[in-house]
Enzyme design. Structure first.
Site, PDB file in Angstrom:
ATOM      1  N   HIS A   7      43.616  41.328  19.906  1.00 30.54           N
ATOM      2  CA  HIS A   7      43.590  39.701  19.910  1.00 30.54           C
ATOM      3  C   HIS A   7      43.011  39.366  21.274  1.00 30.54           C
ATOM      4  O   HIS A   7      42.832  40.221  22.232  1.00 30.54           O
ATOM      5  CB  HIS A   7      44.901  39.334  19.838  1.00 30.54           C
ATOM      6  CG  HIS A   7      45.840  39.575  20.734  1.00 30.54           C
ATOM      7  ND1 HIS A   7      46.709  40.825  20.478  1.00 30.54           N
ATOM      8  CD2 HIS A   7      46.435  39.346  21.796  1.00 30.54           C
ATOM      9  CE1 HIS A   7      47.622  41.118  21.222  1.00 30.54           C
ATOM     10  NE2 HIS A   7      47.102  39.993  22.361  1.00 30.54           N
ATOM     11  N   HIS A  79      44.149  36.680  28.050  1.00 28.16           N
ATOM     12  CA  HIS A  79      43.910  38.041  28.029  1.00 28.16           C
ATOM     13  C   HIS A  79      43.294  38.458  26.997  1.00 28.16           C
ATOM     14  O   HIS A  79      43.187  37.969  25.852  1.00 28.16           O
ATOM     15  CB  HIS A  79      45.040  38.869  28.486  1.00 28.16           C
ATOM     16  CG  HIS A  79      46.170  38.763  27.340  1.00 28.16           C
ATOM     17  ND1 HIS A  79      47.251  37.829  27.376  1.00 28.16           N
ATOM     18  CD2 HIS A  79      46.427  39.666  26.082  1.00 28.16           C
ATOM     19  CE1 HIS A  79      48.037  38.251  26.261  1.00 28.16           C
ATOM     20  NE2 HIS A  79      47.560  38.742  25.406  1.00 28.16           N
ATOM     21  N   GLU A 130      45.281  43.858  28.061  1.00 24.18           N
ATOM     22  CA  GLU A 130      46.632  44.190  27.441  1.00 24.18           C
ATOM     23  C   GLU A 130      45.865  45.495  26.562  1.00 24.18           C
ATOM     24  O   GLU A 130      44.902  45.630  26.040  1.00 24.18           O
ATOM     25  CB  GLU A 130      47.135  43.214  26.372  1.00 24.18           C
ATOM     26  CG  GLU A 130      48.342  43.843  25.772  1.00 24.18           C
ATOM     27  CD  GLU A 130      49.033  42.677  24.955  1.00 24.18           C
ATOM     28  OE1 GLU A 130      48.413  41.723  24.711  1.00 24.18           O
ATOM     29  OE2 GLU A 130      50.260  42.956  24.615  1.00 24.18           O
TER      30      GLU A 130
END
Ligand code: CO
Length: 134
Positions: A7, A79, A130
């Site tokens: 994502h 992020h 991440e």
């Protein structure tokens, strides 16, 4: 090591407004909000054919995205999340390459119920990364 883009996360000051913007202007399917007190955010997911967009609103007094929103009051890209097969092996590899892991270096359970880690943005072209174990 790096796998699929899981994502892209966007920090927003108003989650309801953000979800409605994606629904109304872009015709997107947006999930119901989920509070993640351990991460200091409330999250919705926008489902796209090839990935997801995570919209994040601060939750609580010590939200890790509060300072980001002070600098970016209308919201902004926060992020990128990449999948890895083995998060402990990925962490050990990254540390050996000189990258910094945020926090205590131990994976936490992320918004999808899977272990995640965050990498220092100064080590990755100014972008917070991440990693999520797929
Ligand atoms: Co994320």
């Amino acid at each position: 090591m790096i796998g699929r883009l899981n994502h892209v996360a966007i920090a927003v000051p108003d989650l309801e407004w953000a979800a409605e913007t994606y629904r109304r202007a872009l015709g997107a399917t947006v999930s119901a909000p989920v509070a993640e007190p351990d991460h200091g955010v409330t999250v919705v997911f926008v489902e796209l054919p090839n990935t997801k967009i995570e919209l994040l609103e601060p939750l609580g007094e010590t939200s890790p995205i509060a300072a980001f929103l002070e600098k970016n009051p209308t919201g902004g890209m926060h992020h990128l999340c990449y999948e890895v097969d083995d998060i402990a092996a990925a962490r050990d590899h990254l540390i050996a390459k000189g990258a910094r892991i945020l926090g205590d270096g131990k994976p936490k359970i992320g918004a999808h119920g899977k272990p995640v880690l965050f990498l220092h943005p100064k080590d990755f072209l100014g972008t917070l990364v991440e990693l999520e174990q797929a």
